[in-house]
Each structure stands twice: as structure tokens, then as C-alpha cells.
Motif scaffolding. Structure first.
Motif, PDB file in Angstrom:
ATOM      1  N   PHE A  17      55.579  -9.992 -24.961  1.00 14.03           N
ATOM      2  CA  PHE A  17      56.567 -10.988 -25.368  1.00 14.03           C
ATOM      3  C   PHE A  17      56.185 -12.367 -24.842  1.00 14.03           C
ATOM      4  N   LEU A  18      55.820 -12.435 -23.574  1.00 15.92           N
ATOM      5  CA  LEU A  18      55.470 -13.718 -22.963  1.00 15.92           C
ATOM      6  C   LEU A  18      54.278 -14.349 -23.666  1.00 15.92           C
ATOM      7  N   LEU A  19      53.253 -13.548 -23.972  1.00 14.33           N
ATOM      8  CA  LEU A  19      52.069 -14.060 -24.660  1.00 14.33           C
ATOM      9  C   LEU A  19      52.431 -14.615 -26.037  1.00 14.33           C
ATOM     10  N   LEU A  20      53.219 -13.860 -26.799  1.00 12.04           N
ATOM     11  CA  LEU A  20      53.574 -14.289 -28.153  1.00 12.04           C
ATOM     12  C   LEU A  20      54.493 -15.510 -28.131  1.00 12.04           C
ATOM     13  N   TRP A  21      55.489 -15.497 -27.246  1.00 11.62           N
ATOM     14  CA  TRP A  21      56.466 -16.589 -27.201  1.00 11.62           C
ATOM     15  C   TRP A  21      55.817 -17.892 -26.740  1.00 11.62           C
ATOM     16  N   VAL A  26      52.261 -23.572 -28.990  1.00  4.46           N
ATOM     17  CA  VAL A  26      50.983 -24.183 -29.330  1.00  4.46           C
ATOM     18  C   VAL A  26      50.738 -24.099 -30.838  1.00  4.46           C
ATOM     19  N   VAL A  27      51.003 -22.930 -31.408  1.00  5.06           N
ATOM     20  CA  VAL A  27      50.803 -22.734 -32.847  1.00  5.06           C
ATOM     21  C   VAL A  27      51.772 -23.606 -33.644  1.00  5.06           C
ATOM     22  N   LEU A  28      52.994 -23.733 -33.167  1.00  7.48           N
ATOM     23  CA  LEU A  28      53.992 -24.567 -33.841  1.00  7.48           C
ATOM     24  C   LEU A  28      53.542 -26.022 -33.887  1.00  7.48           C
ATOM     25  N   LYS A  29      52.920 -26.471 -32.800  1.00  7.75           N
ATOM     26  CA  LYS A  29      52.441 -27.854 -32.752  1.00  7.75           C
ATOM     27  C   LYS A  29      51.445 -28.121 -33.869  1.00  7.75           C
ATOM     28  N   VAL A  30      50.638 -27.138 -34.203  1.00  9.76           N
ATOM     29  CA  VAL A  30      49.681 -27.265 -35.299  1.00  9.76           C
ATOM     30  C   VAL A  30      50.417 -27.336 -36.640  1.00  9.76           C
ATOM     31  N   GLY A  31      51.380 -26.429 -36.856  1.00 10.20           N
ATOM     32  CA  GLY A  31      52.079 -26.369 -38.130  1.00 10.20           C
ATOM     33  C   GLY A  31      52.911 -27.598 -38.429  1.00 10.20           C
ATOM     34  N   LEU A  32      53.535 -28.170 -37.400  1.00  4.24           N
ATOM     35  CA  LEU A  32      54.423 -29.319 -37.617  1.00  4.24           C
ATOM     36  C   LEU A  32      53.663 -30.580 -38.017  1.00  4.24           C
ATOM     37  N   TRP A 212      50.132 -28.267 -47.975  1.00  2.00           N
ATOM     38  CA  TRP A 212      49.506 -26.946 -47.926  1.00  2.00           C
ATOM     39  C   TRP A 212      48.051 -27.077 -47.468  1.00  2.00           C
ATOM     40  N   SER A 213      47.729 -26.324 -46.419  1.00  2.00           N
ATOM     41  CA  SER A 213      46.386 -26.379 -45.845  1.00  2.00           C
ATOM     42  C   SER A 213      46.148 -25.094 -45.060  1.00  2.00           C
ATOM     43  N   ALA A 214      44.891 -24.865 -44.688  1.00  3.24           N
ATOM     44  CA  ALA A 214      44.555 -23.671 -43.905  1.00  3.24           C
ATOM     45  C   ALA A 214      45.262 -23.663 -42.544  1.00  3.24           C
ATOM     46  N   PRO A 215      45.308 -24.791 -41.790  1.00  2.00           N
ATOM     47  CA  PRO A 215      46.028 -24.772 -40.507  1.00  2.00           C
ATOM     48  C   PRO A 215      47.511 -24.466 -40.670  1.00  2.00           C
ATOM     49  N   LEU A 216      48.135 -25.012 -41.732  1.00  2.00           N
ATOM     50  CA  LEU A 216      49.551 -24.723 -41.966  1.00  2.00           C
ATOM     51  C   LEU A 216      49.765 -23.236 -42.227  1.00  2.00           C
ATOM     52  N   LEU A 217      48.929 -22.651 -43.086  1.00  2.00           N
ATOM     53  CA  LEU A 217      49.080 -21.242 -43.428  1.00  2.00           C
ATOM     54  C   LEU A 217      48.806 -20.348 -42.227  1.00  2.00           C
ATOM     55  N   GLY A 218      47.820 -20.709 -41.409  1.00  2.00           N
ATOM     56  CA  GLY A 218      47.534 -19.937 -40.212  1.00  2.00           C
ATOM     57  C   GLY A 218      48.670 -19.995 -39.216  1.00  2.00           C
ATOM     58  N   SER A 219      49.214 -21.193 -39.013  1.00  5.51           N
ATOM     59  CA  SER A 219      50.357 -21.360 -38.116  1.00  5.51           C
ATOM     60  C   SER A 219      51.556 -20.570 -38.618  1.00  5.51           C
ATOM     61  N   LEU A 220      51.818 -20.665 -39.912  1.00  8.20           N
ATOM     62  CA  LEU A 220      52.952 -19.963 -40.509  1.00  8.20           C
ATOM     63  C   LEU A 220      52.812 -18.451 -40.357  1.00  8.20           C
ATOM     64  N   ALA A 221      51.618 -17.927 -40.625  1.00  7.56           N
ATOM     65  CA  ALA A 221      51.395 -16.488 -40.522  1.00  7.56           C
ATOM     66  C   ALA A 221      51.616 -15.988 -39.101  1.00  7.56           C
TER      67      ALA A 221
END
Length: 302
Positions: A17-21, A26-32, A212-221
């Protein structure tokens, strides 16, 4: 009534949980960088619902029995999925820095410790209070060391406080009223509530920009599978089999863990002062999650 025996796999739940949360920030920062905040959140929830639909049809999991069970699931979805995440994203949109937001939401275990005896019927002893104090001190030291605390936005501060209240209320509500429910059913109901709240807010407050871009899709997934499905399911499972004050103390390790992941993934440096903060947070977690007999997160009997 005694709760069901703790599953063996749950011993690995806190670390996963800690690892994912933590990595989610960090991943959200990419998507936003490629979408408006609430639009991105609504898109995330829509993808979760689309992913859950075939499992719901194929497994046909048992549905909640009675109106109260449905209401409890919807309330957790309203507090956690709609309330906490909407307020978090709106706080960032209004100028609150990620560090300032993390500092405020890191107070959650302290509120849990204050309210758990009244709401969840848990006793918080002096040893656990010492751990909570060390934990919040360590988390604050990490954030201040990274020079990322900015409380200049009044509206951002209001949303950050609302996010803190939502996740605290959702944690205690789930511990006090939550009933064992098939994870597919629980996630479907809760994310449906989150989408029903988030999508209209995005339409009302934002131009709903998506590039729409690869970083957005990766972050979203990653956020859909790792955070929205796996991490939230682990959190609710830990709450049902452990004490709310102990489970919530894991959030003290989110800022240090996020700093380490940001170093590895984004190359963001960790200042020297942050390392003692990580040690303090870890010591606080050790005190909170260990009982007087040295057993971590025991099965609770209510």
C-alpha cells in the motif's frame, strides 16, 4: 463481535500500500502536465468503472444486503473518492504546493488518534501517542527540508483542510460502520459515487483540457490499477482487520517514500536534513504499529 481471521496475505499489505500510494503522487505529477486536475480525476474514475464492468458481469459478486449496507458503501465513496481526491486536486489547482498539501494531510493520524476512542471504540495509549508525535515530526521535517511548503493560497489551504477532514472521516466511518463486501462490488459502488460527483465538477470548473500522449496514458493506467483498485482495496482491508489509528499511521511514511521515489524516477534530490526526518517517521511508525507485546497490527476484537 469478533472479526474474521486475518488473511495471511494481509501481512504484506502495509508495504505494498505504501509503495503504491506514495508513488501515485509522482505519477500524478506527470499526468497533470497533460490534463486539467478534475478532468483527469473524472477520466481516471471512468476508466476504473470500465475496467470493473466485465468483472462485475462475469463474477456476479454478492450485492450488499439492505439499504444500510448500500448507504455505508456510498458514504465511503463520497468521503474518500469524491471528497478527498476532489479537494486534493482542487487544492493543487488553487496554488497549494504538493509539500504544503502533504504536510496538512499528514496530520490525519493525529486526528484519527483523537477521534478513534469516540467513534471506532479504540484506545490510544501513551506509547502510540509518542509514535504519532514522532511520525508527524518526521513527515514535516522531510517536507520542509525539500523547501516545498507554500501556504500562500487561502483557498488552496481551505481545500487542503477539507481533504484532511474527508480522509479522516472516511477512515473512521469505514472502521465504525464498514461491513465485509466483495471488493468488486465495493469498488464499483464507491467509484460510481466518485464519478457522479467529479464529472459535473470538472464540467463546471474547468475547460476539460486533455492532451493525449504516452505519458498521460501511462500515468492514467498506473493510477487506475495501482492506486484506484489495488491501493484502496488494501487500505479498506487493513482497516477492517486492524485498528484505524495504526493503519492511518502509515501515512507518515508517504512523504519520505515519495521523496525517495521522486529521486529514483524524476531525479529530484533529497536534502541532507530530510534523512533524519525519514528516520523519525520510521520510528514513529514502529511505535504506533507495535503493541506492547511486539506484535504488529493484531486482529481486533470489538
Amino acid at each position: 463481535m469478533p472479526q474474521a481471521a486475518t488473511p495471511a496475505w494481509l501481512k504484506f499489505a502495509p508495504a505494498l500500500f505504501l509503495l503504491l500510494w506514495a508513488s501515485g503522487f509522482v505519477v500524478l505529477k506527470v499526468g497533470l502536465a497533460y490534463a486539467d486536475p478534475l478532468t483527469f480525476l473524472a477520466l481516471r474514475y471512468a476508466c476504473v468503472m470500465a475496467l470493473l464492468a466485465p468483472f462485475l458481469l462475469a463474477l456476479r459478486p454478492p450485492l450488499p444486503q439492505g439499504a444500510h449496507a448500500w448507504m455505508h458503501l456510498a458514504m465511503v465513496g463520497l468521503l474518500l473518492q469524491a471528497g478527498y481526491f476532489c479537494c486534493t486536486y482542487l487544492s493543487l489547482k488553487q496554488g497549494m504546493s504538493a509539500g504544503g498539501l502533504a504536510l496538512i494531510t499528514s496530520l490525519q493520524p493525529i486526528l484519527i488518534g483523537l477521534l478513534a476512542p469516540m467513534i471506532a471504540h479504540e484506545r490510544v495509549n501513551a506509547r502510540r501517542w509518542a509514535g504519532l508525535a514522532l511520525g508527524v515530526s518526521g513527515a514535516a521535517l522531510v517536507i520542509v527540508a525539500k523547501a516545498s511548503v507554500d501556504l500562500a493560497s487561502t483557498l488552496g489551504l481551505v481545500f487542503a483542510g477539507a481533504a484532511l477532514l474527508c480522509i479522516t472521516s472516511g477512515t473512521l466511518y469505514e472502521k465504525r460502520f464498514g461491513v465485509p463486501t466483495h471488493p468488486v462490488t465495493a469498488n464499483t459502488v464507491q467509484y460510481a459515487v466518485g464519478l457522479a460527483v467529479t464529472a459535473p465538477l470538472a464540467y463546471w470548473l474547468e475547460p476539460m483540457r486533455i492532451e493525449w500522449s504516452a505519458p498521460l496514458l501511462g500515468s492514467l493506467a498506473y493510477l487506475v490499477v495501482g492506486n484506484s483498485l489495488v491501493a484502496i482495496t488494501l487500505l479498506l482491508a487493513m482497516l477492517r482487520h486492524g485498528e484505524a489509528s495504526r493503519v492511518s499511521a502509515l501515512f507518515f511514511l508517504v512523504p519520505p517514500s515519495t521523496a525517495i521515489i521522486a529521486l529514483l524516477v524524476l531525479g529530484e534530490p533529497i536534502p541532507p536534513l530530510a534523512w533524519p526526518g525519514m528516520a523519525l517517521a520510521a520510528l514513529g511508525i514502529l511505535l504506533v504499529t507495535r503493541s506492547a507485546h511486539g506484535h504488529a497490527m493484531p486482529r481486533q476484537v470489538e
